[in-house]
Scaffold this motif. Sequence first.
Motif, PDB file in Angstrom:
ATOM      1  N   VAL A  10       1.012  -1.216   0.068  1.00  0.00           N
ATOM      2  CA  VAL A  10       0.228  -0.011   0.094  1.00  0.00           C
ATOM      3  C   VAL A  10       0.815   1.323   0.023  1.00  0.00           C
ATOM      4  O   VAL A  10       1.621   1.545   0.904  1.00  0.00           O
ATOM      5  CB  VAL A  10      -0.942  -0.048   1.165  1.00  0.00           C
ATOM      6  N   THR A  11       0.874   1.996  -1.284  1.00  0.00           N
ATOM      7  CA  THR A  11       1.871   3.159  -1.304  1.00  0.00           C
ATOM      8  C   THR A  11       1.147   4.399  -0.566  1.00  0.00           C
ATOM      9  O   THR A  11      -0.002   4.336  -0.400  1.00  0.00           O
ATOM     10  CB  THR A  11       2.085   3.466  -2.549  1.00  0.00           C
ATOM     11  N   GLY A  12       1.932   5.150   0.077  1.00  0.00           N
ATOM     12  CA  GLY A  12       1.176   6.433   0.567  1.00  0.00           C
ATOM     13  C   GLY A  12       0.479   6.050   1.763  1.00  0.00           C
ATOM     14  O   GLY A  12      -0.760   6.416   1.919  1.00  0.00           O
ATOM     15  N   SER A  13       0.933   5.154   2.613  1.00  0.00           N
ATOM     16  CA  SER A  13       0.323   4.506   3.934  1.00  0.00           C
ATOM     17  C   SER A  13       0.333   5.093   5.079  1.00  0.00           C
ATOM     18  O   SER A  13       0.200   4.285   6.135  1.00  0.00           O
ATOM     19  CB  SER A  13       0.221   3.109   3.937  1.00  0.00           C
ATOM     20  N   THR A  14       1.105   6.078   5.190  1.00  0.00           N
ATOM     21  CA  THR A  14       1.597   6.707   6.541  1.00  0.00           C
ATOM     22  C   THR A  14       0.397   7.669   7.092  1.00  0.00           C
ATOM     23  O   THR A  14       0.400   7.957   8.295  1.00  0.00           O
ATOM     24  CB  THR A  14       2.743   7.555   6.276  1.00  0.00           C
ATOM     25  N   THR A  15      -0.531   8.296   6.120  1.00  0.00           N
ATOM     26  CA  THR A  15      -1.492   8.943   6.692  1.00  0.00           C
ATOM     27  C   THR A  15      -2.555   8.746   5.884  1.00  0.00           C
ATOM     28  O   THR A  15      -2.729   8.021   4.895  1.00  0.00           O
ATOM     29  CB  THR A  15      -1.101  10.461   6.347  1.00  0.00           C
ATOM     30  N   GLY A  16      -3.870   9.312   6.023  1.00  0.00           N
ATOM     31  CA  GLY A  16      -5.147   9.198   5.466  1.00  0.00           C
ATOM     32  C   GLY A  16      -5.761   8.007   4.911  1.00  0.00           C
ATOM     33  O   GLY A  16      -5.733   7.082   5.639  1.00  0.00           O
ATOM     34  N   ILE A  17      -6.007   8.098   3.649  1.00  0.00           N
ATOM     35  CA  ILE A  17      -6.538   7.098   2.780  1.00  0.00           C
ATOM     36  C   ILE A  17      -5.781   5.638   2.847  1.00  0.00           C
ATOM     37  O   ILE A  17      -6.074   4.490   3.311  1.00  0.00           O
ATOM     38  CB  ILE A  17      -7.227   7.456   1.400  1.00  0.00           C
ATOM     39  N   GLY A  18      -4.372   6.010   2.610  1.00  0.00           N
ATOM     40  CA  GLY A  18      -3.530   4.858   2.509  1.00  0.00           C
ATOM     41  C   GLY A  18      -3.417   3.991   3.834  1.00  0.00           C
ATOM     42  O   GLY A  18      -3.295   2.873   3.834  1.00  0.00           O
ATOM     43  N   ASN A  86      -1.965   1.272  -5.247  1.00  0.00           N
ATOM     44  CA  ASN A  86      -1.277   2.769  -5.779  1.00  0.00           C
ATOM     45  C   ASN A  86      -2.077   3.874  -5.204  1.00  0.00           C
ATOM     46  O   ASN A  86      -3.204   4.240  -5.897  1.00  0.00           O
ATOM     47  CB  ASN A  86      -1.290   2.747  -7.335  1.00  0.00           C
ATOM     48  N   ASN A  87      -1.805   4.001  -3.999  1.00  0.00           N
ATOM     49  CA  ASN A  87      -2.332   5.217  -3.350  1.00  0.00           C
ATOM     50  C   ASN A  87      -1.398   6.520  -3.297  1.00  0.00           C
ATOM     51  O   ASN A  87      -2.349   7.695  -3.360  1.00  0.00           O
ATOM     52  CB  ASN A  87      -2.812   4.804  -1.746  1.00  0.00           C
ATOM     53  N   ALA A  88      -0.292   6.400  -3.178  1.00  0.00           N
ATOM     54  CA  ALA A  88       0.592   7.605  -2.902  1.00  0.00           C
ATOM     55  C   ALA A  88       0.246   8.814  -4.128  1.00  0.00           C
ATOM     56  O   ALA A  88       0.130   8.187  -5.181  1.00  0.00           O
ATOM     57  CB  ALA A  88       1.931   7.322  -3.100  1.00  0.00           C
ATOM     58  N   VAL A 185     -12.720  13.782   0.955  1.00  0.00           N
ATOM     59  CA  VAL A 185     -12.526  13.012   2.229  1.00  0.00           C
ATOM     60  C   VAL A 185     -11.584  13.814   3.094  1.00  0.00           C
ATOM     61  O   VAL A 185     -10.525  14.454   2.882  1.00  0.00           O
ATOM     62  CB  VAL A 185     -11.435  11.620   1.829  1.00  0.00           C
ATOM     63  N   LEU A 186     -12.130  13.202   4.357  1.00  0.00           N
ATOM     64  CA  LEU A 186     -11.287  14.327   5.662  1.00  0.00           C
ATOM     65  C   LEU A 186     -10.198  13.570   6.025  1.00  0.00           C
ATOM     66  O   LEU A 186     -10.221  13.012   7.175  1.00  0.00           O
ATOM     67  CB  LEU A 186     -12.624  14.318   6.583  1.00  0.00           C
ATOM     68  N   THR A 187      -9.171  13.704   5.351  1.00  0.00           N
ATOM     69  CA  THR A 187      -7.908  13.011   5.752  1.00  0.00           C
ATOM     70  C   THR A 187      -7.192  14.163   6.581  1.00  0.00           C
ATOM     71  O   THR A 187      -7.656  15.376   6.818  1.00  0.00           O
ATOM     72  CB  THR A 187      -6.920  12.786   4.360  1.00  0.00           C
ATOM     73  N   GLU A 188      -6.256  13.824   7.257  1.00  0.00           N
ATOM     74  CA  GLU A 188      -5.193  14.750   8.103  1.00  0.00           C
ATOM     75  C   GLU A 188      -4.787  15.836   7.195  1.00  0.00           C
ATOM     76  O   GLU A 188      -4.564  16.998   7.618  1.00  0.00           O
ATOM     77  CB  GLU A 188      -4.012  13.910   8.945  1.00  0.00           C
ATOM     78  N   ARG A 189      -4.309  15.489   6.004  1.00  0.00           N
ATOM     79  CA  ARG A 189      -3.602  16.420   5.036  1.00  0.00           C
ATOM     80  C   ARG A 189      -4.594  17.404   4.597  1.00  0.00           C
ATOM     81  O   ARG A 189      -4.543  18.658   4.422  1.00  0.00           O
ATOM     82  CB  ARG A 189      -2.897  15.709   3.655  1.00  0.00           C
ATOM     83  N   GLU A 222     -14.295   4.910   5.074  1.00  0.00           N
ATOM     84  CA  GLU A 222     -15.276   4.384   4.235  1.00  0.00           C
ATOM     85  C   GLU A 222     -14.517   4.115   2.908  1.00  0.00           C
ATOM     86  O   GLU A 222     -15.016   3.212   2.196  1.00  0.00           O
ATOM     87  CB  GLU A 222     -16.235   5.738   4.319  1.00  0.00           C
ATOM     88  N   ILE A 223     -13.456   4.651   2.512  1.00  0.00           N
ATOM     89  CA  ILE A 223     -12.746   4.277   1.258  1.00  0.00           C
ATOM     90  C   ILE A 223     -12.196   3.104   1.628  1.00  0.00           C
ATOM     91  O   ILE A 223     -12.209   2.013   0.657  1.00  0.00           O
ATOM     92  CB  ILE A 223     -11.802   5.480   0.947  1.00  0.00           C
ATOM     93  N   ALA A 224     -11.525   2.903   2.816  1.00  0.00           N
ATOM     94  CA  ALA A 224     -10.906   1.571   2.972  1.00  0.00           C
ATOM     95  C   ALA A 224     -11.780   0.367   3.027  1.00  0.00           C
ATOM     96  O   ALA A 224     -11.478  -0.525   2.447  1.00  0.00           O
ATOM     97  CB  ALA A 224     -10.138   1.602   4.450  1.00  0.00           C
ATOM     98  N   ALA A 225     -13.063   0.589   3.499  1.00  0.00           N
ATOM     99  CA  ALA A 225     -14.138  -0.255   3.692  1.00  0.00           C
ATOM    100  C   ALA A 225     -14.215  -0.956   2.188  1.00  0.00           C
ATOM    101  O   ALA A 225     -14.551  -2.042   1.717  1.00  0.00           O
ATOM    102  CB  ALA A 225     -15.195  -0.109   4.298  1.00  0.00           C
ATOM    103  N   ALA A 226     -14.395   0.035   1.319  1.00  0.00           N
ATOM    104  CA  ALA A 226     -14.796  -0.361   0.038  1.00  0.00           C
ATOM    105  C   ALA A 226     -13.619  -0.924  -0.807  1.00  0.00           C
ATOM    106  O   ALA A 226     -14.183  -1.698  -1.647  1.00  0.00           O
ATOM    107  CB  ALA A 226     -15.065   1.043  -0.924  1.00  0.00           C
ATOM    108  N   SER A 227     -12.278  -0.722  -0.370  1.00  0.00           N
ATOM    109  CA  SER A 227     -11.186  -1.359  -1.114  1.00  0.00           C
ATOM    110  C   SER A 227     -11.106  -2.725  -0.762  1.00  0.00           C
ATOM    111  O   SER A 227     -10.661  -3.669  -1.733  1.00  0.00           O
ATOM    112  CB  SER A 227      -9.864  -0.718  -0.563  1.00  0.00           C
TER     113      SER A 227
END
Length: 263
Positions: A10-18, A86-88, A185-189, A222-227
């Motif tokens: 999972v790329t870009g997986s330190t925050t948010g959707i990833g 591919n999330n990053a 999406v309400l991510t930290e960023r 919610e995005i993670a659940a769909a993935s």
Amino acid sequence: MRLKGKVIIVTGSTTGIGKAIAKRCVAEGAKVVLHGLEEDLGLEVLGEIGEKNAVFHCEDISTDRCPANLVRVAEKSFGKLDAVVNNAAWVVTSNVNNTDRAFLQKILDVNTISPFLLIQEALPQLAKTKGCVLNIGSVNAWSGEPNLLAYSISKGGLMTMTRNLGDVLIRDHGVRVNQINPGWVLTERERERKKEHGLSESWYEGLPPIYAPAGRILWPEEIAAASIYWLSDESGPISGQVVDLEQYPMIGRNAPKDTSTIK
């Protein structure tokens, strides 16, 4: 345990959707290769989900060796590879007046070219496991906001790539390629970005219906659940599909009368 025994990058997986996807994958029984630029945040996520379930690789996704390094880490740590997410991505404002060649190339390198190169590098391993790829795009791929020009171009390219490889790789290698296009999406960023744009600390509360008909925007979980559906065997042979995850239709929506701006 819908992903029991699977190994997923999972790329870009330190925050948010990833981050949300990585945590949900582990909860569903998978082993995960975490990835990101911020070592402290990556180690924090690793601590949350446990070193027996994941490994963290810190590297710019657009460097020449990153795709090969990620695949090598998966093989060395867990012995195989079943899926790539591919999330990053680099989300940055730009428009027709301030987007020059170098800036556009950097956006494409991170958001479009790097995902392709990772798929290319991972393909031999994915073919062995009859695995899959899930690209995380954006509803901005369809046209984009006025100040997200370069980002929107890059996500449009990613979407075309998903359609193309989703057809070719399932036929030639048994590897599925699909895409999720999240909306707002309400991510930290995203919280920080909007504050930097001058909005209040509570900008995401009480949003006007034109932006959030349901009264709020989406959550990373919610995005993670769909993935999980696309990463699991439940999606069967489905490939080359792009699914928008937003609370209103992007094409042909009936805009509410309330067009007040976010405060």
